[in-house]
Each structure stands twice: as C-alpha cells, then as structure tokens.
Design an enzyme around this catalytic site. Sequence first.
Site, PDB file in Angstrom:
ATOM      1  N   LYS A 138     -19.029  28.251  48.313  1.00  0.00           N
ATOM      2  CA  LYS A 138     -20.188  28.239  47.416  1.00  0.00           C
ATOM      3  C   LYS A 138     -19.876  28.875  46.071  1.00  0.00           C
ATOM      4  CE  LYS A 138     -24.000  27.671  50.588  1.00  0.00           C
ATOM      5  NZ  LYS A 138     -25.281  28.155  51.108  1.00  0.00           N
ATOM      6  N   LYS A 167     -18.874  17.559  55.459  1.00  0.00           N
ATOM      7  CA  LYS A 167     -20.129  17.871  56.134  1.00  0.00           C
ATOM      8  C   LYS A 167     -21.316  17.226  55.407  1.00  0.00           C
ATOM      9  CE  LYS A 167     -21.858  21.939  55.612  1.00  0.00           C
ATOM     10  NZ  LYS A 167     -22.118  23.370  55.515  1.00  0.00           N
ATOM     11  N   LYS A 183     -26.957  19.235  51.576  1.00  0.00           N
ATOM     12  CA  LYS A 183     -27.972  19.045  50.539  1.00  0.00           C
ATOM     13  C   LYS A 183     -27.332  18.941  49.169  1.00  0.00           C
ATOM     14  CE  LYS A 183     -30.801  22.317  53.082  1.00  0.00           C
ATOM     15  NZ  LYS A 183     -31.568  23.531  53.165  1.00  0.00           N
TER      16      LYS A 183
HETATM   17  P1  TYM Z   1     -28.917  26.128  56.118  1.00  0.00           P
HETATM   18  O1  TYM Z   1     -30.238  26.268  55.446  1.00  0.00           O
HETATM   19  O2  TYM Z   1     -27.749  25.718  55.295  1.00  0.00           O
HETATM   20  O3  TYM Z   1     -29.025  25.112  57.324  1.00  0.00           O
HETATM   21  C1  TYM Z   1     -30.059  25.228  58.303  1.00  0.00           C
HETATM   22  C2  TYM Z   1     -29.493  24.881  59.662  1.00  0.00           C
HETATM   23  O4  TYM Z   1     -28.964  23.553  59.645  1.00  0.00           O
HETATM   24  C3  TYM Z   1     -27.631  23.558  60.141  1.00  0.00           C
HETATM   25  N1  TYM Z   1     -26.852  22.521  59.442  1.00  0.00           N
HETATM   26  C4  TYM Z   1     -26.138  21.583  60.057  1.00  0.00           C
HETATM   27  N2  TYM Z   1     -25.932  21.335  61.377  1.00  0.00           N
HETATM   28  C5  TYM Z   1     -25.151  20.277  61.687  1.00  0.00           C
HETATM   29  N3  TYM Z   1     -24.565  19.462  60.746  1.00  0.00           N
HETATM   30  C6  TYM Z   1     -24.737  19.688  59.432  1.00  0.00           C
HETATM   31  N4  TYM Z   1     -24.188  18.885  58.529  1.00  0.00           N
HETATM   32  C7  TYM Z   1     -25.556  20.793  59.039  1.00  0.00           C
HETATM   33  N5  TYM Z   1     -25.944  21.294  57.833  1.00  0.00           N
HETATM   34  C8  TYM Z   1     -26.738  22.352  58.107  1.00  0.00           C
HETATM   35  C9  TYM Z   1     -27.100  24.950  59.826  1.00  0.00           C
HETATM   36  O5  TYM Z   1     -26.010  25.296  60.648  1.00  0.00           O
HETATM   37  C10 TYM Z   1     -28.324  25.799  60.081  1.00  0.00           C
HETATM   38  O6  TYM Z   1     -28.440  26.095  61.449  1.00  0.00           O
HETATM   39  N6  TYM Z   1     -27.402  30.878  56.545  1.00  0.00           N
HETATM   40  C11 TYM Z   1     -28.257  29.860  57.124  1.00  0.00           C
HETATM   41  C12 TYM Z   1     -29.715  30.248  57.164  1.00  0.00           C
HETATM   42  C13 TYM Z   1     -29.988  31.568  57.801  1.00  0.00           C
HETATM   43  C14 TYM Z   1     -29.957  31.850  59.197  1.00  0.00           C
HETATM   44  C15 TYM Z   1     -30.323  33.216  59.309  1.00  0.00           C
HETATM   45  C16 TYM Z   1     -29.665  31.095  60.322  1.00  0.00           C
HETATM   46  C17 TYM Z   1     -30.352  32.713  57.157  1.00  0.00           C
HETATM   47  N7  TYM Z   1     -30.547  33.699  58.047  1.00  0.00           N
HETATM   48  C18 TYM Z   1     -30.379  33.861  60.568  1.00  0.00           C
HETATM   49  C19 TYM Z   1     -29.721  31.722  61.575  1.00  0.00           C
HETATM   50  C20 TYM Z   1     -30.077  33.074  61.674  1.00  0.00           C
HETATM   51  C21 TYM Z   1     -28.130  28.598  56.290  1.00  0.00           C
HETATM   52  O7  TYM Z   1     -27.787  28.632  55.127  1.00  0.00           O
HETATM   53  O8  TYM Z   1     -28.555  27.465  56.910  1.00  0.00           O
END
Ligand code: TYM
Length: 344
Positions: A115, A207, A210
């Site tokens: 990032k 992957k 967004k």
């Molecule tokens: P974020 O917002 O990027 O994504 C949300 C969830 O979607 C999953 N994900 C995917 N799974 C499979 N294939 C993909 N291409 C894909 N893209 C996204 C992510 O693994 C996630 O589960 N850091 C985290 C948010 C967060 C969080 C937490 C999660 C903040 N605090 C505490 C768990 C516990 C994030 O940026 O997810």
Amino acid sequence: MAHFPARVFSGVQPTGNLHLGNYLGAIVKFVELQRTHECIYCVVDLHAITLPQKPAELKASIREVTAAFIAAGIDPRAHIVFNQSQVAEHAELAWVFNCVARIGWLNRMTQFKEKAGKDKENASVGLYAYPCLMAADILVYRATHVPVGEDQKQHLELSRDIAQKFNLDFSESIAACGHGDAFFPLPEPLIQGPATRVMSLRDGSKKMSKSDPSDYSRINLSDDAETIAQKVRKAKTDPEPLPSEVEGLARRPEAENLVGIFAALNGETKQGVLKSFGGAQFSAFKSAFVDLAVAKLGPIGNEMKRLNADPAYIDNVLRDGADRARGIAQKNMAAVKDILGFVR
Ligand code: TYM
C-alpha cells in the site's frame, strides 16, 4: 491458559465498492457464524483514513458497507454491527498496542509494503501502525475467532503475537488483577473454503481488489444482472476445456479462480463443480456461472439499494450497535488500565 468464551469479530473497510472477494472471503462467513456464535461486525472507518479519503464518499461508503452486511443476511439486532469510530476504545487500546508491538514486527508486514508503494517516507504513520489498530479491534472485545480472507493472515498472526506479548509482559499484574494467566485470548483466524483468495477476472495472478483501475477485474455487490453478465463474458480464461479433477487446475489460475468462485457461490467444493463441468468448454461454464452469480448476488444488490435509500435506518443500526459494543469495550479497557497500572 485461561478459557475465553467464543466470540467472533471481523471488520471491513468502507473504501469504495464491496466486491465478490469481500463477499466470499468474509461476508458469507459472517452470515454463517451468526448461527453458532455471538458476533461483532465492524465497519472500520478508522482504518480507512490511513489512506486519503473524501469525507462525503467515506460517509456514503460506511452506510453502504452496513447495508451490504444487512442485505447479505447479518442480523444487527441479534448481533452487533457498528462503525469503529463510534467506539473510542479501539483507538485507545491501539495506542497501548503501539507500545507492545515491536518495529521489527511491523517492518515485516507485506500489506504496508504494497500500500505504501515506492514512496514509503510519504506514507502515513497510521498506515504503518495499522496492524496494531487491527489487533485492538479484535482484542478490545477479547474475541476468539476472526473470519477473514487469506490476505489478512499475516495481520492476524501479528494480533496473536501482540496478545501473547501483552499476556507475558504483564503476567504478574494480570494475575494480581484476578485474570489468571492471560488477559487476552490468542485470536484464531477462520480462513476456509474454496474462495479465501478471489483473484481478478482479468488476471488470475492478481487479487480481486477495490483499487484495481479496471472495473472488469471485479464483480461488485451493487452490479446489476447485465453488468455481471458482461464482466463474466469478458473474464480471462484459457483455451482448454475444464478438467475433471482439481489437480488439473494447477497452473491454470483463471480456470481455478472461476471454479473456486462458482463453488463458493453454490456452497460446494471445487471437485463438486468439476464433477458437473469437467470436459465442458468455458462458454457453457460461463453461462451457468452468470445464472448462479445473478441468482445469488441480484437479491443482495436490490436489498442494498433499498437500504441505501434509508440512511436514517442505517445510522440507527450503527448507533445502537456502537452502544452495545462500547459496553463490552469499556469494561475490557478499564481492566487493561488496571493491569498497566494507570490511575482511574
Ligand atoms: P478489507 O476491507 O480489505 O477486506 C474485507 C474482508 O474481505 C476479504 N477480502 C478478500 N477475500 C478473498 N478474496 C479477495 N480478493 C479479498 N479481498 C478482500 C479480506 O480478507 C477481509 O476479510 N484489515 C482488514 C479490515 C479489518 C479487520 C479488523 C478484519 C480491520 N480490523 C479486525 C478482521 C479483524 C481489511 O482491510 O479488510
């Protein structure tokens, strides 16, 4: 080690469109876990501002992720749905964890490297410390299980390291305060099923995300049937028919991705999909794929639209969820302050 009652926590960033990766990697599991666990699902707006956000878009996005949770089947009355910034204890515990985690640990985080890009000096301090906030999100509720996609595995391991170091560093005080041999559980990642890492529809080595400039790389939860059909038709494939066995998907990333998505949407295994489609051309598979994707995602998109038209309802859900989340977080944060030796 002390026994902790099972509790699920997970978060999703309100940064633009939710896509099929978020849905299959995380949200579908959120829905399933409601049947067996007490669940807390958080729209992590404090995480969103580690990168620049436009305030009006951020606000819309917080409501949209909430709408997606509800539209997908999360029950905000039986469980807790809220946005992170309404519960100040997340940021408070994150500061404590900034003082527990080691710089060397954070330096290993691959997501920061991706990032921040080439210009690391210019990345926000928040982006660097992000995993400490993530650990605080989970541990401020002493949550034991965290459903996420594969890309969050490293952050989850860091959360466990932080919990363990806190438990060790303060073990005497933890015992003296009456919490036995550990205050925090070591949260367990739940990364299971055929679609833990959904790949781009345009490039099976990237992957689904967004931030990909091409909207054709992903299916958004808000896409209508025609858009879904177009994206699937344009999805990259290879010239061979589908194999009959999972082993035949090796070195065929696009085929493997589409089969994995189909399996997850249909609640079956990749092998199950190949049993039906082994030997088929992609044209036939894609047409079944479109029907399935539209059948599963169409109602969610429609319900999201309906909910998005009622921001007052969404805001009420978030406020009510935050009130209940705060009740748990405040109690745990007070205990952390006692353990640390703060006067309160
Ligand atoms: P974020 O917002 O990027 O994504 C949300 C969830 O979607 C999953 N994900 C995917 N799974 C499979 N294939 C993909 N291409 C894909 N893209 C996204 C992510 O693994 C996630 O589960 N850091 C985290 C948010 C967060 C969080 C937490 C999660 C903040 N605090 C505490 C768990 C516990 C994030 O940026 O997810």
